[in-house]
Design a protein around this motif. Structure first.
Motif, PDB file in Angstrom:
ATOM      1  N   ASP A 263      47.966  33.057  52.604  1.00 48.64           N
ATOM      2  CA  ASP A 263      47.513  33.729  53.814  1.00 48.64           C
ATOM      3  C   ASP A 263      46.023  33.489  54.025  1.00 48.64           C
ATOM      4  O   ASP A 263      45.226  33.572  53.101  1.00 48.64           O
ATOM      5  CB  ASP A 263      47.776  35.237  53.657  1.00 48.64           C
ATOM      6  CG  ASP A 263      47.658  35.973  54.969  1.00 48.64           C
ATOM      7  OD1 ASP A 263      46.742  35.643  55.740  1.00 48.64           O
ATOM      8  OD2 ASP A 263      48.488  36.878  55.193  1.00 48.64           O
ATOM      9  N   ASN A 264      45.619  33.201  55.266  1.00 44.80           N
ATOM     10  CA  ASN A 264      44.218  32.956  55.567  1.00 44.80           C
ATOM     11  C   ASN A 264      43.349  34.164  55.275  1.00 44.80           C
ATOM     12  O   ASN A 264      42.179  34.032  54.933  1.00 44.80           O
ATOM     13  CB  ASN A 264      44.047  32.544  57.039  1.00 44.80           C
ATOM     14  CG  ASN A 264      44.573  31.156  57.300  1.00 44.80           C
ATOM     15  OD1 ASN A 264      44.572  30.324  56.391  1.00 44.80           O
ATOM     16  ND2 ASN A 264      45.017  30.893  58.511  1.00 44.80           N
ATOM     17  N   ASN A 265      43.905  35.391  55.439  1.00 45.83           N
ATOM     18  CA  ASN A 265      43.143  36.582  55.142  1.00 45.83           C
ATOM     19  C   ASN A 265      42.774  36.637  53.664  1.00 45.83           C
ATOM     20  O   ASN A 265      41.691  37.073  53.293  1.00 45.83           O
ATOM     21  CB  ASN A 265      43.944  37.837  55.526  1.00 45.83           C
ATOM     22  CG  ASN A 265      44.121  37.953  57.027  1.00 45.83           C
ATOM     23  OD1 ASN A 265      43.252  37.520  57.778  1.00 45.83           O
ATOM     24  ND2 ASN A 265      45.242  38.531  57.455  1.00 45.83           N
ATOM     25  N   LYS A 266      43.705  36.195  52.816  1.00 50.63           N
ATOM     26  CA  LYS A 266      43.405  36.147  51.389  1.00 50.63           C
ATOM     27  C   LYS A 266      42.306  35.132  51.112  1.00 50.63           C
ATOM     28  O   LYS A 266      41.430  35.350  50.270  1.00 50.63           O
ATOM     29  CB  LYS A 266      44.663  35.763  50.589  1.00 50.63           C
ATOM     30  CG  LYS A 266      45.800  36.781  50.640  1.00 50.63           C
ATOM     31  CD  LYS A 266      46.954  36.259  49.809  1.00 50.63           C
ATOM     32  CE  LYS A 266      48.202  37.099  50.002  1.00 50.63           C
ATOM     33  NZ  LYS A 266      49.338  36.525  49.258  1.00 50.63           N
ATOM     34  N   ASP A 267      42.343  33.997  51.813  1.00 54.70           N
ATOM     35  CA  ASP A 267      41.345  32.967  51.607  1.00 54.70           C
ATOM     36  C   ASP A 267      39.942  33.480  51.903  1.00 54.70           C
ATOM     37  O   ASP A 267      38.988  33.151  51.194  1.00 54.70           O
ATOM     38  CB  ASP A 267      41.642  31.752  52.489  1.00 54.70           C
ATOM     39  CG  ASP A 267      42.906  31.030  52.052  1.00 54.70           C
ATOM     40  OD1 ASP A 267      43.347  31.252  50.914  1.00 54.70           O
ATOM     41  OD2 ASP A 267      43.450  30.254  52.858  1.00 54.70           O
ATOM     42  N   MET A 322      46.508  41.696  46.267  1.00 55.37           N
ATOM     43  CA  MET A 322      46.346  40.433  46.982  1.00 55.37           C
ATOM     44  C   MET A 322      45.445  39.472  46.219  1.00 55.37           C
ATOM     45  O   MET A 322      45.627  38.257  46.278  1.00 55.37           O
ATOM     46  CB  MET A 322      45.779  40.686  48.374  1.00 55.37           C
ATOM     47  CG  MET A 322      46.754  41.351  49.345  1.00 55.37           C
ATOM     48  SD  MET A 322      46.039  41.587  50.981  1.00 55.37           S
ATOM     49  CE  MET A 322      45.839  39.881  51.501  1.00 55.37           C
ATOM     50  N   GLU A 323      44.481  40.019  45.482  1.00 51.17           N
ATOM     51  CA  GLU A 323      43.562  39.172  44.717  1.00 51.17           C
ATOM     52  C   GLU A 323      44.314  38.346  43.677  1.00 51.17           C
ATOM     53  O   GLU A 323      44.017  37.164  43.461  1.00 51.17           O
ATOM     54  CB  GLU A 323      42.506  40.033  44.039  1.00 51.17           C
ATOM     55  CG  GLU A 323      41.508  39.240  43.203  1.00 51.17           C
ATOM     56  CD  GLU A 323      40.496  40.124  42.511  1.00 51.17           C
ATOM     57  OE1 GLU A 323      39.584  39.577  41.877  1.00 51.17           O
ATOM     58  OE2 GLU A 323      40.619  41.361  42.602  1.00 51.17           O
ATOM     59  N   ILE A 324      45.297  38.953  43.024  1.00 53.42           N
ATOM     60  CA  ILE A 324      46.071  38.241  42.001  1.00 53.42           C
ATOM     61  C   ILE A 324      46.985  37.207  42.650  1.00 53.42           C
ATOM     62  O   ILE A 324      47.152  36.090  42.137  1.00 53.42           O
ATOM     63  CB  ILE A 324      46.876  39.243  41.158  1.00 53.42           C
ATOM     64  CG1 ILE A 324      45.914  40.093  40.320  1.00 53.42           C
ATOM     65  CG2 ILE A 324      47.873  38.519  40.263  1.00 53.42           C
ATOM     66  CD1 ILE A 324      46.607  41.098  39.424  1.00 53.42           C
ATOM     67  N   GLU A 325      47.603  37.552  43.778  1.00 46.69           N
ATOM     68  CA  GLU A 325      48.434  36.585  44.491  1.00 46.69           C
ATOM     69  C   GLU A 325      47.609  35.377  44.917  1.00 46.69           C
ATOM     70  O   GLU A 325      48.057  34.233  44.812  1.00 46.69           O
ATOM     71  CB  GLU A 325      49.076  37.242  45.709  1.00 46.69           C
ATOM     72  CG  GLU A 325      50.120  38.296  45.361  1.00 46.69           C
ATOM     73  CD  GLU A 325      50.804  38.848  46.589  1.00 46.69           C
ATOM     74  OE1 GLU A 325      50.326  38.571  47.711  1.00 46.69           O
ATOM     75  OE2 GLU A 325      51.819  39.547  46.431  1.00 46.69           O
ATOM     76  N   LYS A 326      46.394  35.625  45.412  1.00 39.49           N
ATOM     77  CA  LYS A 326      45.505  34.528  45.812  1.00 39.49           C
ATOM     78  C   LYS A 326      45.112  33.688  44.609  1.00 39.49           C
ATOM     79  O   LYS A 326      45.037  32.447  44.684  1.00 39.49           O
ATOM     80  CB  LYS A 326      44.255  35.098  46.487  1.00 39.49           C
ATOM     81  CG  LYS A 326      43.180  34.057  46.828  1.00 39.49           C
ATOM     82  CD  LYS A 326      43.718  32.987  47.767  1.00 39.49           C
ATOM     83  CE  LYS A 326      42.600  32.145  48.366  1.00 39.49           C
ATOM     84  NZ  LYS A 326      41.741  31.474  47.377  1.00 39.49           N
TER      85      LYS A 326
END
Length: 450
Positions: A263-267, A322-326
Motif C-alpha cells: 500500500d502506498n500509505n505504508k510506503d 502496518m509497520e511489520i507488514e511493510k
C-alpha cells in the motif's frame, strides 16, 4: 583564477559527472562489475572456492547479474523474459558444453539446496508478497482460485492422455509419465513420491521410475518459463483484449485497480530502512519455523502450505501492525531485486541436467506431449479464471503454470519471466496443494490402470 571561480568550476564538473548517464549492473559501474566477474571466474576455473554459502552466493549473483543485464537488452527477446530466461538456460548449457567446470554445478546446487538458501529466499517472497497485499483483495479471491486450478489439472490429464493415444505414445503412458510429473508440483514434492507410488503399483524400482519422470519435470519447467514470458509479452500489447491482463493483479475489480504491491500509505508512513529488513527477516523466518513445525505434525501438507496459511491468517485477522507488514514487503522487494537472478542461475547450474533435456527434445512424441500439457494447463486456467472474475494472464500463470512448473524454484523462474513476482502465493498454492491433489489422483488411477 580566483578561489571562487575555481570552486564554481569544480562544482560544474561534478554536476556534469552526476548528470552523465552511467550503465550499471547490480548497482556497479560496468568496469568495476567486470573486474568482479574476472575475480569470480578465476576462482571458479581454478576450483579453489570452498563449497559453502559465501562462494555459492557470490558466484550465482555475479553470473545472474551479467546474464540478466544481457538478456534484458536483447530487442524483442527482452519482452518475453529475456534476462531470466538466459539465467535459467545458459549455466546448464555451458556445463553441458564443458565451458564451466563441473565443480560449479556442485557449488550452486549445495548453495541453493543443501545450505538452505532456497528456503530463505522462497519464504521471504511468500510471506512478503502476502503481507504486502491488499487485505480486502486477499479475502475477495478466497476459494475461487481453486476453480481454475482444478480445471488446469483435469484438462491437462485429459488432453495429454488423448494426445498420447492418438500419436501412439499410449493414454496411460502419457498420463502417468508425462502429464503426471509435469503437473505434480515439482521434483522433491512431486516426482519422488510419485515414483514410489508407481513402483508400488508396478512392483518395480522407484529409482528407475524416477529416471523416467524427471526429464518431463525439467522440460516442462523450461516450457513454463517460455510460456510465462510469452504471456507477459502479449499482455503488454496495446491492442490486447478486455480482461486479458491485469498487469500483476489477479482479481478484476470495479473502479481503481488493485495490485499485489504494498500500500502506498505504508510506503509514505514507513519508508524503507535497514531496520525494516531486520523485521522482515525475523517475521518470514518465524513463519518458516511455524510451517515446518506444523508440517511435522501434519505431514500431509508441505511446510510451505502452512507458511502460506499462516501468513494469510495474519493478514485476514489483521493482527500485525502496518509497520511489520511493510517491513515484510521490503524484505520481499530486496529478495526479488537482489537475489532472483542468483536463484535462477543456481537452479540452472545445480538442478537442470541439459543432457536429459536434449534426450527428451529428440523424441518428437515426448516433447509434443510436454508442450501440449503446459499449454492446455495454462489455457484452461486462463479461460476458467475469466469465468470466476480473474484476468486471463494472471490466472493462466497462477493456476496453470503454477501447477506445471518445478515447484518452489520453478515458481520463482516462471514469475520472473512473467514479471509478476507478486503472484507467488498463488503459485505456491498451485505447486503445493495442487501438487498434493495430483498425487492423490494419480495414486487412485495407478491402482486401477497400472
Amino acid at each position: 583564477m580566483s578561489v571562487e571561480e575555481s570552486t564554481a568550476s569544480e562544482h560544474e564538473h561534478v554536476n556534469r559527472e552526476e548528470q552523465r548517464p552511467r550503465t550499471k549492473i547490480i548497482g556497479l559501474e560496468v568496469p568495476i562489475f567486470f573486474g568482479v566477474v574476472a575475480i569470480v571466474l578465476i576462482g571458479v576455473y581454478m576450483e579453489i572456492l570452498p563449497d559453502n554459502l559465501t562462494s555459492g552466493l557470490i558466484v550465482a549473483m555475479v553470473l545472474g547479474g551479467a546474464l540478466k543485464w544481457v538478456g534484458d537488452r536483447i530487442p524483442v527477446f527482452n519482452t518475453f523474459g529475456g534476462g531470466p530466461i538466459l539465467c535459467i538456460l545458459i549455466p546448464a548449457l555451458f556445463l553441458y558444453w564443458g565451458i564451466f567446470p563441473e565443480s560449479l554445478a556442485t557449488l550452486t546446487d549445495d548453495f541453493y539446496t543443501t545450505f538452505g538458501f532456497a528456503d530463505l529466499a522462497v519464504t521471504g517472497i511468500i510471506v512478503g508478497s502476502i503481507l504486502s497485499m491488499d487485505r480486502n483483495l486477499l479475502m475477495k479471491i478466497g476459494i475461487r482460485f481453486f476453480v481454475p486450478l482444478l480445471g488446469a489439472v483435469l484438462c491437462g490429464l485429459l488432453a495429454g492422455g488423448l494426445a498420447g493415444q492418438l500419436i501412439g505414445f499410449g493414454f496411460t503412458e502419457a498420463m502417468f509419465f508425462v502429464v503426471g510429473p509435469i503437473m505434480g508440483g515439482g521434483m522433491a514434492a512431486g516426482a519422488v513420491p510419485m515414483s514410489e507410488i508407481y513402483a508400488a503399483s508396478q512392483g518395480g524400482d522407484p529409482g528407475e521410475v524416477l529416471a523416467r519422470l524427471a526429464p518431463a519435470v525439467m522440460v516442462g519447467n523450461m516450457i513454463c518459463i517460455l510460456v510465462a514470458g510469452a504471456l507477459n509479452g502479449l499482455g503488454k500489447r496495446k491492442n490486447k483484449m478486455k480482461n486479458f491482463s491485469g498487469d500483476g493483479a489477479m482479481l478484476r475489480t470495479k473502479g481503481k485497480e488493485q495490485t499485489f504491491e504494498a500500500d502506498n500509505n505504508k510506503d509514505s508512513a514507513f519508508p524503507f530502512s535497514i531496520n525494516n529488513l531486520i523485521i522482515g527477516i525475523v517475521i518470514s523466518l518465524t513463519l518458516y519455523i511455524l510451517g515446518n513445525a506444523l508440517g511435522s505434525l501434519i505431514p500431509a501438507l508441505h511446510p510451505y502450505v502452512w507458511i502460506i496459511l499462516g501468513a494469510a491468517l495474519l493478514k485476514i485477522i489483521n493482527i500485525l501492525p502496518m509497520e511489520i507488514e511493510k517491513a515484510a514487503g521490503d524484505w520481499y522487494e530486496f529478495i526479488t531485486k537482489a537475489w532472483v537472478p542468483a536463484v535462477l542461475v543456481a537452479i540452472s547450474a545445480g538442478m537442470i541436467d541439459f543432457a536429459s533435456v536434449l534426450e527428451i527434445v529428440t523424441n518428437p512424441s515426448y516433447i509434443s506431449l510436454t508442450i501440449l500439457t503446459v499449454i492446455m494447463a495454462a489455457l484452461a486456467a486462463g479461460f476458467i479464471g475469466l469465468m470466476v472474475g480473474f484476468y486471463f494472464v494472471e490466472s493462466a500463470i497462477g493456476a496453470g503454470l503454477g501447477m506445471a512448473d518445478m515447484g518452489g524454484s520453478g515458481d520463482v523462474a516462471v514469475l520472473s519471466a512473467g514479471d509478476r513476482m507478486g503472484l507467488m502465493p498463488f503459485l505456491q498454492i498451485s505447486s503445493r496443494i495442487g501438487g498434493a491433489m495430483m498425487l492423490v489422483i494419480l495414486s487412485l488411477l495407478s491402482s486401477i490402470l497400472m
